[in-house]
Design an enzyme around this catalytic site. Structure first.
Site, PDB file in Angstrom:
ATOM      1  CB  CYS A 170     -10.028   5.030  -0.969  1.00 13.25           C
ATOM      2  SG  CYS A 170      -8.733   5.736   0.077  1.00 13.25           S
TER       3      CYS A 170
ATOM      4  CG  HIS B  76      -7.265   6.129   4.230  1.00 10.19           C
ATOM      5  ND1 HIS B  76      -6.252   5.597   3.485  1.00 10.19           N
ATOM      6  CD2 HIS B  76      -6.666   6.862   5.200  1.00 10.19           C
ATOM      7  CE1 HIS B  76      -5.088   6.001   3.980  1.00 10.19           C
ATOM      8  NE2 HIS B  76      -5.317   6.764   5.021  1.00 10.19           N
TER       9      HIS B  76
ATOM     10  CG  ASP C 102      -1.933   1.175   1.137  1.00  6.54           C
ATOM     11  OD1 ASP C 102      -2.643   1.257   0.116  1.00  6.54           O
ATOM     12  OD2 ASP C 102      -2.003   1.992   2.059  1.00  6.54           O
ATOM     13  CB  SER C 103       0.325   4.675  -1.179  1.00  3.86           C
ATOM     14  OG  SER C 103      -0.964   4.832  -0.630  1.00  3.86           O
TER      15      SER C 103
ATOM     16  CB  CYS D 139      -2.212   1.178  -3.057  1.00  2.00           C
ATOM     17  SG  CYS D 139      -2.253   2.849  -3.689  1.00  2.00           S
TER      18      CYS D 139
ATOM     19  CD  GLU E 298      -3.839   9.346   6.945  1.00  2.00           C
ATOM     20  OE1 GLU E 298      -3.215  10.386   7.199  1.00  2.00           O
ATOM     21  OE2 GLU E 298      -3.481   8.516   6.080  1.00  2.00           O
TER      22      GLU E 298
END
Lengths: 274, 274
Positions: free
Chosen positions: B181, B183, B7-8, B70, B149
């Site tokens: 995504c 996230h 993942d990034s 990712c 985050e």
């Protein structure tokens, strides 16, 4: 004189705007490390490695002076730029600190910025060094950067986000607040409303532009984000914009940060694998 | 088999969570390119360059299979991983597309992701390829990443941000929404409330974990973010976490993304100047 302006990405264009208002005829090279932005979430070591490559690039292009517009790089790696760049180097921390000291009457100052800038306590250390006994309250505001980049600078969402980040600073009774990130001037109106009339905002982008003009002995007219005389801010050929990633989101938001149309960016290669 | 998970940054830990629920005994190497995250704002060329270096690193560590967690890298550079990695490579796009096709009755599907993922139209192209005539509506949601985050996943601010991004998709009458995504699963409850009861969320992190289990012939129990049997998810030694920037914000948020305590990350050096 020719200025090199370094930023991790697009935010430093607010410094370019302020600089061109004060020194419209000075040529400049802008370098935005758009392939590795944002610096504000990275470690000290990584930021210093990136700074080294940026300093070498701008020194190699023959700028006379260097402005480190990126707050994170100014806070964590200004000495790296000073070591590797032959001319004068201006970071955003010192001019912001000077203007904050001039602005505060109560001796209670706030600082907002990226997580890395706030963790570094670069503003706080310098403020306390120059005025022992000063009270410094700081807050990292990570949402402000994407809000500025989305153009969501007014209305309910930015107001609520600002309230959440800034209410503790307001409660401390600060009377000056340093915008320690070049993205934040775009949210200045919302931040000012949130803090109330008794709090002066210190725009570190405008402050470093004033420091550059002072370095040249030019009068310190207040820089702002007003319209420029001729509508043109950067002149292709004289002023050059370099980015490490020519695509991505840079073009879409650059004009808003600069407050004027941007010349076509050129690609900078930093190190063998930037 | 041993899986490499790329993942990034930190988001791929949602995939690790889902993977460990289905394949708790498979060892894994996780690589987060935290020195250059986020990929979602970068150009195709830059993402492909970074992908090359990541593929070489994980291939060099001897993983049997590779999961590209990712979304941006899956959308823009899956062929790069396939060329450079000797074993099977699973991206998040194909499993997400398969589950979206299974979930939609109306033939109107939504896709949300980073600006780069949405610009690439990787989900849309594949959905239309497999079901001509399908209607795909997409939206980039850049604020969702910092909200996840920050841990601001519930309450007024995420609800307003979700409403702003998602109202147009709701107006199109979609009945399945791909969270494109890694996230976004942290915001699933808010996204679900915003979309309403008639819209199935397709979690691409869980979908690729199910694809990995299917690859091994394991039963496709539904993966979720429930508590794991023994509280321990990753075993130091057996499972290794590599990051390109060991400091910065990774440690502060990693446990929340993994849903469990994280072993100490090791430093990966990608290329001479990653």
């Amino acid at each position: 004189m020719k200025w090199g302006v370094f930023d991790s990405g697009v935010g430093g264009l607010t410094v370019v705007h302020a600089l061109k208002e004060l020194l419209p005829d000075d040529p400049l090279d802008y370098l935005g490390d758009t392939a590795r932005v944002p610096y504000g979430i990275r470690s000290v070591e990584t930021v210093r490695r990136y700074a080294r490559e940026a300093a070498e690039f701008l020194a190699g292009r023959g700028a006379d002076g260097l402005i480190v517009a990126c707050n994170t790089a100014s806070a964590l790696a200004l000495d790296v730029f000073c070591d590797l760049f032959p001319g004068p180097v201006l970071g955003v921390v010192e001019p912001g600190v000077q203007e904050a000291l001039a602005a505060t009457a109560s001796g209670r100052v706030g600082v907002i910025g990226t997580p890395a800038t706030i963790r570094s306590d670069a503003y706080g250390r310098r403020l306390r060094e120059l005025r022992p006994g000063i009270e410094v309250h700081s807050a990292a505001c990570p949402l402000f950067v994407p809000l500025a980049e989305e153009g969501w600078t007014d209305g309910e969402i930015p107001a609520l986000v600002a309230e959440r980040y800034l209410a503790p600073l307001r409660a401390h009774g600060i009377d000056a607040l340093v915008l320690g990130c070049t993205h934040y001037p775009l949210l200045a109106a919302t931040i000012a409303r949130t803090m109330g009339a008794g709090v002066s905002l210190v725009d570190s982008a405008a402050a470093v532009a004033r420091a550059a003009a002072a370095h040249e002995g030019k009068p310190l007219a207040p820089a702002g984000r007003g319209a420029l005389r001729d509508g043109g801010l950067l002149r292709p050929g004289r002023d050059r914009i370099f980015v490490t990633d020519p695509g991505g989101s840079f073009r879409g938001v650059a004009d808003r940060f600069l407050g004027a149309p941007l010349p076509e960016p050129e690609v900078a290669v930093l190190g063998p694998h930037a």
